[in-house]
Design a protein around this motif. Structure first.
Motif, PDB file in Angstrom:
ATOM      1  N   MET A 150       8.050  56.307  14.881  1.00 32.90           N
ATOM      2  CA  MET A 150       8.729  56.486  13.596  1.00 32.90           C
ATOM      3  C   MET A 150       8.453  57.922  13.130  1.00 32.90           C
ATOM      4  N   SER A 151       9.400  58.485  12.415  1.00 32.64           N
ATOM      5  CA  SER A 151       9.235  59.880  12.024  1.00 32.64           C
ATOM      6  C   SER A 151      10.109  60.197  10.824  1.00 32.64           C
ATOM      7  N   ARG A 160       8.715  50.846  12.193  1.00 32.92           N
ATOM      8  CA  ARG A 160       8.184  50.422  13.499  1.00 32.92           C
ATOM      9  C   ARG A 160       8.617  49.000  13.833  1.00 32.92           C
ATOM     10  N   SER A 161       8.647  48.136  12.836  1.00 35.84           N
ATOM     11  CA  SER A 161       9.096  46.763  13.081  1.00 35.84           C
ATOM     12  C   SER A 161      10.542  46.750  13.558  1.00 35.84           C
ATOM     13  N   ALA A 202       4.200  50.128  22.801  1.00 38.97           N
ATOM     14  CA  ALA A 202       3.180  51.126  22.468  1.00 38.97           C
ATOM     15  C   ALA A 202       3.706  51.955  21.309  1.00 38.97           C
ATOM     16  N   PHE A 203       2.890  52.109  20.286  1.00 44.41           N
ATOM     17  CA  PHE A 203       3.267  52.960  19.169  1.00 44.41           C
ATOM     18  C   PHE A 203       2.774  54.375  19.403  1.00 44.41           C
ATOM     19  N   ALA A 204       3.538  55.325  18.930  1.00 39.19           N
ATOM     20  CA  ALA A 204       3.116  56.722  18.916  1.00 39.19           C
ATOM     21  C   ALA A 204       3.707  57.355  17.669  1.00 39.19           C
ATOM     22  N   GLY A 237      -2.137  54.924  18.065  1.00 39.71           N
ATOM     23  CA  GLY A 237      -2.779  54.771  19.367  1.00 39.71           C
ATOM     24  C   GLY A 237      -2.938  53.324  19.760  1.00 39.71           C
ATOM     25  N   ALA A 238      -1.929  52.501  19.456  1.00 43.26           N
ATOM     26  CA  ALA A 238      -2.036  51.063  19.690  1.00 43.26           C
ATOM     27  C   ALA A 238      -0.864  50.539  20.508  1.00 43.26           C
TER      28      ALA A 238
END
Length: 285
Positions: free
Chosen positions: A15-16, A70-71, A83-85, A154-155
């Motif tokens: 997300m950004s 993110r969802s 993976a999230f970043a 980092g998850a």
């Protein structure tokens, strides 16, 4: 990607907002399909990414919804793991596949928190040091110390578990969004663990909020999470703490008040076994 992670196993969700140059630098580093959810950027992010990186799935939003983006990205990805970043972080070569292997080997694991190395000097994130020393210990069915929180950038999450508890919500938004999700996962019997054999690189963007503004946002999230999941005496204690602290904390309280009705609509108190773990963490702090 190594043979331990097949196509369709994992995607990276980013997300950004208004970080076009950071994204053009970091997105090509990801070793899996990428879903970028853009929180209503005004700097040409959507157009620039689509032009330079057509393989990236870009989901433009009309307004900033914070971490709820993110969802939306997880739903769009449709993979078993996500993976999230952030726009200034990326997973080390080979470690997306390694993390998938760890997730598959531990079916109760809902969230894997990787080791995060900060900056070109690769300094271990100080929060990771705390996670590695978690007083909750290491259960036999988890690959590392058990947690009741994590660092989203980092998850890796198990999509089934993430969506079952509602993912990140539109009330808390950002930052501090991990707490409510962690509580809900623990209440549902899922595990969260720190795994230092998997690495994420984080080179903090130069476009960052001032520390006091971030403190305000964190306290807003903390108070709203408490309204949604904590007993009322604990909510009252947090309110008093905010009032007795500095101006950023009091501003966080004021900003939380606007969202209290939405938080109340989602309110239920986590079970005693989760509150017991929270007490262990508080006593060790």
């Amino acid at each position: 990607m190594s043979s331990s992670a097949r196509p369709g196993d994992v995607a990276v969700v980013v997300m950004s907002q208004n970080r076009r140059e950071d994204l053009l630098r970091t997105l090509p580093r990801h070793e899996a399909p990428v879903v970028l959810v853009d929180n209503a950027s005004t700097d040409g992010t959507v157009e620039a990414v689509r032009a330079a990186l057509p393989e990236v799935t870009v989901v433009p939003l009309e307004r900033n919804v914070g971490s709820y983006a993110r969802s939306l990205g997880v739903e769009r990805a449709g993979t078993e793991f996500v993976a999230f970043a952030d726009d200034d972080s990326w997973w080390a070569p080979g470690d997306l596949a390694r993390a998938v292997g760890v997730m598959r080997a531990h079916p109760r694991l809902a969230v894997l928190n990787a080791r995060i190395l900060v900056g070109p000097e690769e300094r271990l994130d100080s929060f990771c040091t705390e996670l590695a020393r978690s007083p909750l210990g290491t259960p036999d069915d988890l690959p590392g110390p058990a947690l009741l929180g994590f660092i989203a950038c980092g998850a890796m999450v198990r999509t089934e578990a993430f969506l079952a508890v509602g993912g990140f919500d539109p009330v808390v938004r950002f930052p501090g969004e991990e707490e409510r999700l962690s509580l809900d996962l623990a209440a549902a019997g899922w595990g969260i663990a720190y795994v230092d054999a998997v690495t994420v690189h984080h080179h903090p963007s130069t476009k960052r909020h001032a520390p006091e503004r971030r403190r305000t946002a964190i306290w807003r999230s903390r108070l709203l999470t408490a309204v949604m999941r904590r007993p009322w005496p604990e909510v009252a204690g947090l309110v008093l703490q905010a009032l007795r602290s500095g101006a950023p904390e009091r501003r966080g309280l004021l900003r939380a008040l606007r969202e209290v009705p939405a938080a109340l609509r989602r309110r239920w108190v986590v079970p005693e076994h989760v509150r017991a773990d929270l007490r262990v963490l508080a006593e060790a702090a």
